[in-house]
Design a protein around this motif. Structure first.
Motif, PDB file in Angstrom:
ATOM      1  N   ALA A  22       0.830  -1.208   0.000  1.00  0.00           N
ATOM      2  CA  ALA A  22       0.000   0.000   0.000  1.00  0.00           C
ATOM      3  C   ALA A  22       0.863   1.256   0.000  1.00  0.00           C
ATOM      4  N   LEU A  23       1.925   1.260   0.787  1.00  0.00           N
ATOM      5  CA  LEU A  23       2.821   2.420   0.845  1.00  0.00           C
ATOM      6  C   LEU A  23       3.523   2.646  -0.489  1.00  0.00           C
ATOM      7  N   VAL A  24       4.008   1.576  -1.082  1.00  0.00           N
ATOM      8  CA  VAL A  24       4.715   1.674  -2.362  1.00  0.00           C
ATOM      9  C   VAL A  24       3.756   2.135  -3.460  1.00  0.00           C
ATOM     10  N   VAL A  25       2.580   1.528  -3.517  1.00  0.00           N
ATOM     11  CA  VAL A  25       1.610   1.873  -4.555  1.00  0.00           C
ATOM     12  C   VAL A  25       1.175   3.339  -4.418  1.00  0.00           C
ATOM     13  N   LYS A  26       0.868   3.752  -3.213  1.00  0.00           N
ATOM     14  CA  LYS A  26       0.417   5.127  -2.980  1.00  0.00           C
ATOM     15  C   LYS A  26       1.488   6.130  -3.411  1.00  0.00           C
ATOM     16  N   SER A  27       2.720   5.900  -3.019  1.00  0.00           N
ATOM     17  CA  SER A  27       3.790   6.844  -3.369  1.00  0.00           C
ATOM     18  C   SER A  27       4.104   6.790  -4.864  1.00  0.00           C
ATOM     19  N   TRP A  28       4.102   5.604  -5.464  1.00  0.00           N
ATOM     20  CA  TRP A  28       4.362   5.489  -6.901  1.00  0.00           C
ATOM     21  C   TRP A  28       3.271   6.201  -7.694  1.00  0.00           C
ATOM     22  N   ASN A  29       2.017   6.051  -7.284  1.00  0.00           N
ATOM     23  CA  ASN A  29       0.923   6.742  -7.974  1.00  0.00           C
ATOM     24  C   ASN A  29       1.120   8.256  -7.937  1.00  0.00           C
ATOM     25  N   SER A  30       1.694   8.744  -6.860  1.00  0.00           N
ATOM     26  CA  SER A  30       1.947  10.174  -6.732  1.00  0.00           C
ATOM     27  C   SER A  30       3.127  10.633  -7.605  1.00  0.00           C
ATOM     28  N   MET A  31       4.106   9.765  -7.811  1.00  0.00           N
ATOM     29  CA  MET A  31       5.320  10.115  -8.574  1.00  0.00           C
ATOM     30  C   MET A  31       5.201   9.841 -10.068  1.00  0.00           C
ATOM     31  N   LYS A  32       4.324   8.921 -10.442  1.00  0.00           N
ATOM     32  CA  LYS A  32       4.262   8.383 -11.803  1.00  0.00           C
ATOM     33  C   LYS A  32       4.181   9.461 -12.881  1.00  0.00           C
ATOM     34  N   ALA A  33       3.364  10.462 -12.677  1.00  0.00           N
ATOM     35  CA  ALA A  33       3.156  11.501 -13.701  1.00  0.00           C
ATOM     36  C   ALA A  33       4.450  12.270 -14.007  1.00  0.00           C
ATOM     37  N   ASN A  34       5.333  12.354 -13.026  1.00  0.00           N
ATOM     38  CA  ASN A  34       6.608  13.064 -13.205  1.00  0.00           C
ATOM     39  C   ASN A  34       7.794  12.106 -13.143  1.00  0.00           C
ATOM     40  N   SER A  35       7.609  10.887 -13.637  1.00  0.00           N
ATOM     41  CA  SER A  35       8.655   9.867 -13.508  1.00  0.00           C
ATOM     42  C   SER A  35       9.952  10.252 -14.223  1.00  0.00           C
ATOM     43  N   GLY A  36       9.854  11.013 -15.297  1.00  0.00           N
ATOM     44  CA  GLY A  36      11.070  11.458 -15.985  1.00  0.00           C
ATOM     45  C   GLY A  36      11.898  12.389 -15.112  1.00  0.00           C
ATOM     46  N   GLU A  37      11.228  13.325 -14.498  1.00  0.00           N
ATOM     47  CA  GLU A  37      11.893  14.282 -13.601  1.00  0.00           C
ATOM     48  C   GLU A  37      12.506  13.556 -12.397  1.00  0.00           C
ATOM     49  N   TRP A  38      11.716  12.666 -11.782  1.00  0.00           N
ATOM     50  CA  TRP A  38      12.217  11.950 -10.595  1.00  0.00           C
ATOM     51  C   TRP A  38      13.320  10.961 -10.977  1.00  0.00           C
ATOM     52  N   GLY A  39      13.207  10.355 -12.143  1.00  0.00           N
ATOM     53  CA  GLY A  39      14.267   9.452 -12.607  1.00  0.00           C
ATOM     54  C   GLY A  39      15.576  10.186 -12.776  1.00  0.00           C
ATOM     55  N   LEU A  40      15.523  11.374 -13.363  1.00  0.00           N
ATOM     56  CA  LEU A  40      16.747  12.170 -13.540  1.00  0.00           C
ATOM     57  C   LEU A  40      17.321  12.579 -12.186  1.00  0.00           C
ATOM     58  N   GLU A 134      12.091  12.888  -1.260  1.00  0.00           N
ATOM     59  CA  GLU A 134      11.936  14.240  -1.815  1.00  0.00           C
ATOM     60  C   GLU A 134      10.643  14.351  -2.631  1.00  0.00           C
ATOM     61  N   ALA A 135      10.276  13.278  -3.316  1.00  0.00           N
ATOM     62  CA  ALA A 135       9.094  13.300  -4.187  1.00  0.00           C
ATOM     63  C   ALA A 135       7.788  13.309  -3.401  1.00  0.00           C
ATOM     64  N   VAL A 136       7.756  12.603  -2.280  1.00  0.00           N
ATOM     65  CA  VAL A 136       6.509  12.485  -1.512  1.00  0.00           C
ATOM     66  C   VAL A 136       6.757  12.772  -0.021  1.00  0.00           C
ATOM     67  N   PRO A 137       7.234  13.973   0.304  1.00  0.00           N
ATOM     68  CA  PRO A 137       7.599  14.255   1.701  1.00  0.00           C
ATOM     69  C   PRO A 137       6.429  14.114   2.681  1.00  0.00           C
ATOM     70  N   GLU A 138       5.221  14.418   2.213  1.00  0.00           N
ATOM     71  CA  GLU A 138       4.047  14.333   3.094  1.00  0.00           C
ATOM     72  C   GLU A 138       3.677  12.889   3.417  1.00  0.00           C
ATOM     73  N   MET A 139       4.122  11.939   2.608  1.00  0.00           N
ATOM     74  CA  MET A 139       3.826  10.520   2.839  1.00  0.00           C
ATOM     75  C   MET A 139       4.990   9.794   3.503  1.00  0.00           C
ATOM     76  N   TRP A 140       6.175  10.371   3.454  1.00  0.00           N
ATOM     77  CA  TRP A 140       7.390   9.669   3.857  1.00  0.00           C
ATOM     78  C   TRP A 140       7.333   9.269   5.331  1.00  0.00           C
ATOM     79  N   SER A 141       7.748   8.044   5.619  1.00  0.00           N
ATOM     80  CA  SER A 141       7.795   7.516   6.983  1.00  0.00           C
ATOM     81  C   SER A 141       8.848   6.411   7.028  1.00  0.00           C
ATOM     82  N   THR A 142       9.155   5.985   8.222  1.00  0.00           N
ATOM     83  CA  THR A 142      10.080   4.860   8.375  1.00  0.00           C
ATOM     84  C   THR A 142       9.520   3.616   7.688  1.00  0.00           C
ATOM     85  N   GLU A 143       8.207   3.429   7.806  1.00  0.00           N
ATOM     86  CA  GLU A 143       7.569   2.270   7.182  1.00  0.00           C
ATOM     87  C   GLU A 143       7.691   2.326   5.666  1.00  0.00           C
ATOM     88  N   MET A 144       7.514   3.525   5.089  1.00  0.00           N
ATOM     89  CA  MET A 144       7.631   3.655   3.642  1.00  0.00           C
ATOM     90  C   MET A 144       9.082   3.425   3.208  1.00  0.00           C
TER      91      MET A 144
END
Length: 165
Positions: A22-40, A134-144
């Motif tokens: 759930a943590l991975v899916v939620k954060s990936w869904n948030s990053m996916k649209a800007n995957s080129g930027e985050w990949g770089l 950096e991409a999902v600071p509001e979601m970031w946690s030790t669990e994530m």
């Protein structure tokens, strides 16, 4: 009688939990649209930590443009980031890393050819986790962090299993 703990799969890799998924899916869904930027950003972090890693990429050795403007790096970085994240998302559903077998064999051969060692994977893992933070600071946690770390470790194990001379 099985000697596996409840969180291990038969091959000895830990089973990815529902919570981790759930943590991975939620954060990936948030990053996916800007995957080129985050990949770089992911690759620039790798090069910041380990500048000599640039020498492993022929398209960077031969380039006359700044690293962050290299079109081949942008393409490569996005594809690696997307593959890493998609493999993480599929981990629980499939119970293992899901990357086409031919892709996995190619990844193994390429990493072997360029002399990739454990330290390179550690730098990459750190850079990946920092990029996601950096991409999902509001979601970031030790669990994530732990969920993404586990997903990355399982992807690396799959790549290493194909790093055969």
């Amino acid at each position: 009688m099985s000697t596996l703990s409840s969180d291990e799969s038969p091959k000895g890799t830990r089973i990815f939990t529902e919570e981790e998924e759930a943590l991975v899916v939620k954060s990936w869904n948030s990053m996916k649209a800007n995957s080129g930027e985050w990949g770089l950003k992911f690759f620039l972090k790798i090069f910041e930590i380990a500048p000599t890693a640039k020498k492993m990429f022929s398209f960077l050795r031969e380039s006359t443009v700044p690293v962050e403007q290299n079109p081949k790096l942008k393409t490569h970085a996005k594809s690696v980031f997307v593959m890493t994240c998609e493999a993480a998302v599929q981990l629980r559903k499939a119970g293992k890393v899901v990357v086409r077998e031919s892709t996995l064999k190619k990844l193994g051969a390429t990493h072997l050819k360029y002399g990739v060692v454990d330290e390179h994977f550690e730098v990459t893992k750190y850079a990946l986790l920092e990029t996601i933070k950096e991409a999902v600071p509001e979601m970031w946690s030790t669990e994530m962090k732990n969920a993404w770390g586990e997903a990355f470790d399982q992807l690396v194990a799959a790549i290493k299993s194909e790093m055969k001379p």
